[in-house]
Design an enzyme around this catalytic site. Sequence first.
Site, PDB file in Angstrom:
ATOM      1  N   ARG A  44      -9.037   1.554   8.967  1.00  0.00           N
ATOM      2  CA  ARG A  44      -8.652   0.180   9.272  1.00  0.00           C
ATOM      3  C   ARG A  44      -9.738  -0.567  10.034  1.00  0.00           C
ATOM      4  O   ARG A  44      -9.564  -1.746  10.345  1.00  0.00           O
ATOM      5  CB  ARG A  44      -7.393   0.207  10.133  1.00  0.00           C
ATOM      6  CG  ARG A  44      -6.138  -0.269   9.410  1.00  0.00           C
ATOM      7  CD  ARG A  44      -5.024  -0.244  10.441  1.00  0.00           C
ATOM      8  NE  ARG A  44      -3.874  -0.980  10.030  1.00  0.00           N
ATOM      9  CZ  ARG A  44      -2.830  -0.456   9.410  1.00  0.00           C
ATOM     10  NH1 ARG A  44      -2.840   0.801   9.046  1.00  0.00           N
ATOM     11  NH2 ARG A  44      -1.787  -1.200   9.137  1.00  0.00           N
ATOM     12  N   ARG A  55      11.574  -6.104   4.554  1.00  0.00           N
ATOM     13  CA  ARG A  55      11.290  -4.660   4.512  1.00  0.00           C
ATOM     14  C   ARG A  55      12.323  -3.891   5.334  1.00  0.00           C
ATOM     15  O   ARG A  55      12.665  -4.261   6.439  1.00  0.00           O
ATOM     16  CB  ARG A  55       9.886  -4.366   5.040  1.00  0.00           C
ATOM     17  CG  ARG A  55       9.640  -2.863   5.201  1.00  0.00           C
ATOM     18  CD  ARG A  55       8.201  -2.456   5.112  1.00  0.00           C
ATOM     19  NE  ARG A  55       7.399  -2.918   6.220  1.00  0.00           N
ATOM     20  CZ  ARG A  55       6.088  -2.684   6.326  1.00  0.00           C
ATOM     21  NH1 ARG A  55       5.441  -2.018   5.380  1.00  0.00           N
ATOM     22  NH2 ARG A  55       5.423  -3.142   7.364  1.00  0.00           N
ATOM     23  N   ARG A  89      11.667  -2.318  11.012  1.00  0.00           N
ATOM     24  CA  ARG A  89      10.634  -1.878  11.936  1.00  0.00           C
ATOM     25  C   ARG A  89      10.424  -2.938  13.011  1.00  0.00           C
ATOM     26  O   ARG A  89      10.361  -4.120  12.715  1.00  0.00           O
ATOM     27  CB  ARG A  89       9.320  -1.630  11.180  1.00  0.00           C
ATOM     28  CG  ARG A  89       9.181  -0.206  10.703  1.00  0.00           C
ATOM     29  CD  ARG A  89       8.035  -0.035   9.756  1.00  0.00           C
ATOM     30  NE  ARG A  89       6.770  -0.567  10.262  1.00  0.00           N
ATOM     31  CZ  ARG A  89       5.622  -0.479   9.596  1.00  0.00           C
ATOM     32  NH1 ARG A  89       5.593   0.104   8.419  1.00  0.00           N
ATOM     33  NH2 ARG A  89       4.519  -0.977  10.108  1.00  0.00           N
ATOM     34  N   LYS A 105       0.825  -1.211   0.000  1.00  0.00           N
ATOM     35  CA  LYS A 105       0.000   0.000   0.000  1.00  0.00           C
ATOM     36  C   LYS A 105       0.861   1.264   0.000  1.00  0.00           C
ATOM     37  O   LYS A 105       0.624   2.178  -0.769  1.00  0.00           O
ATOM     38  CB  LYS A 105      -0.909   0.063   1.246  1.00  0.00           C
ATOM     39  CG  LYS A 105      -1.872  -1.087   1.394  1.00  0.00           C
ATOM     40  CD  LYS A 105      -2.686  -0.961   2.694  1.00  0.00           C
ATOM     41  CE  LYS A 105      -1.861  -0.928   3.967  1.00  0.00           C
ATOM     42  NZ  LYS A 105      -1.155  -2.194   4.254  1.00  0.00           N
ATOM     43  N   ARG A 116      -0.417  -9.110  13.436  1.00  0.00           N
ATOM     44  CA  ARG A 116      -0.982  -8.049  12.589  1.00  0.00           C
ATOM     45  C   ARG A 116      -1.870  -8.628  11.496  1.00  0.00           C
ATOM     46  O   ARG A 116      -2.878  -8.020  11.124  1.00  0.00           O
ATOM     47  CB  ARG A 116       0.138  -7.200  11.993  1.00  0.00           C
ATOM     48  CG  ARG A 116       0.790  -6.312  13.046  1.00  0.00           C
ATOM     49  CD  ARG A 116       2.126  -5.796  12.593  1.00  0.00           C
ATOM     50  NE  ARG A 116       2.001  -4.874  11.478  1.00  0.00           N
ATOM     51  CZ  ARG A 116       3.006  -4.562  10.666  1.00  0.00           C
ATOM     52  NH1 ARG A 116       4.186  -5.103  10.827  1.00  0.00           N
ATOM     53  NH2 ARG A 116       2.803  -3.712   9.690  1.00  0.00           N
TER      54      ARG A 116
END
Length: 213
Positions: A88, A127, A160, A13, A171
């Site tokens: 969300r 990531r 992260r 996203k 998540r």
Amino acid sequence: MKLVMLGAPGAGKGTQAKMIAAKYGIPHISTGDIFRANIKNGTELGEKAKQYMDQGLLVPDELTLALIMNRFAQDDCANGYVLDGFPRTIAQAEALTASLKEQGDALDYAIDVDVPDENIVERMGGRRACVNCGGTYHVLFNPPQKSGICDLCGGELSIRKDDLPETVKKRLTVYHEQTQPLIDYYNAEGILKTVDGTVDVNEVFAAITEILG
Ligand code: ADP
Ligand code: ADP
Ligand code: ZN
């Protein structure tokens, strides 16, 4: 143009929202980025949000809505925006619809970047995010020119905290329970568009620009 990006954590996203923002000249608004900036600056909001984010849980709607309404009030939102990571929950989506409706306005599209759970863990594991500007990379799929260094600002890239595998699993569960219902919500509103998020970054973007024109 007012857009919402939907999709699991790590679906791409943010990557696509940045490209959309650049092409269409609208701001990219990421609630995750705003929360992380607050954490970095040690604000009270950041302190509250961090407790939830570190566990892979959603920040409560009340805090999130106050944050985003404040952001919408800024001048650069006059010509629209691309929302990444908001809404969300159904409650957030309803609040957004209501606040736009008050101004006789509405969203143009909700774009679902569709990526199955199997691919997500791999994406999150690679990531890397710039500690300075939030630029996002992937060690295999979207590497920076110099390992560990942001192409955009020369900042240091880091992992992260919430991208560690256990938190990613949490998540994903939270996503399926609380965020995936938004796909039906926007489908019912008649503005849902789905793109295949498993192909490479530029192909995903081509599918999106086809929709947006
Ligand atoms: P990703 O892009 O990987 O899904 P984000 O940067 O969007 O991650 O979000 C990171 C975390 O910030 C979320 O796991 C959640 O704790 C919090 N967060 C971001 N946006 C929202 C929101 N709209 N509502 C509640 N929590 C949010
Ligand atoms: P989100 O904002 O949905 O959490 P990101 O845009 O941060 O997702 O992307 C998650 C990770 O996957 C990043 O490391 C990013 O570089 C990488 N990525 C994004 N899009 C693709 C793609 N189409 N193919 C492979 N990797 C991708
Ligand atoms: Zn950077």
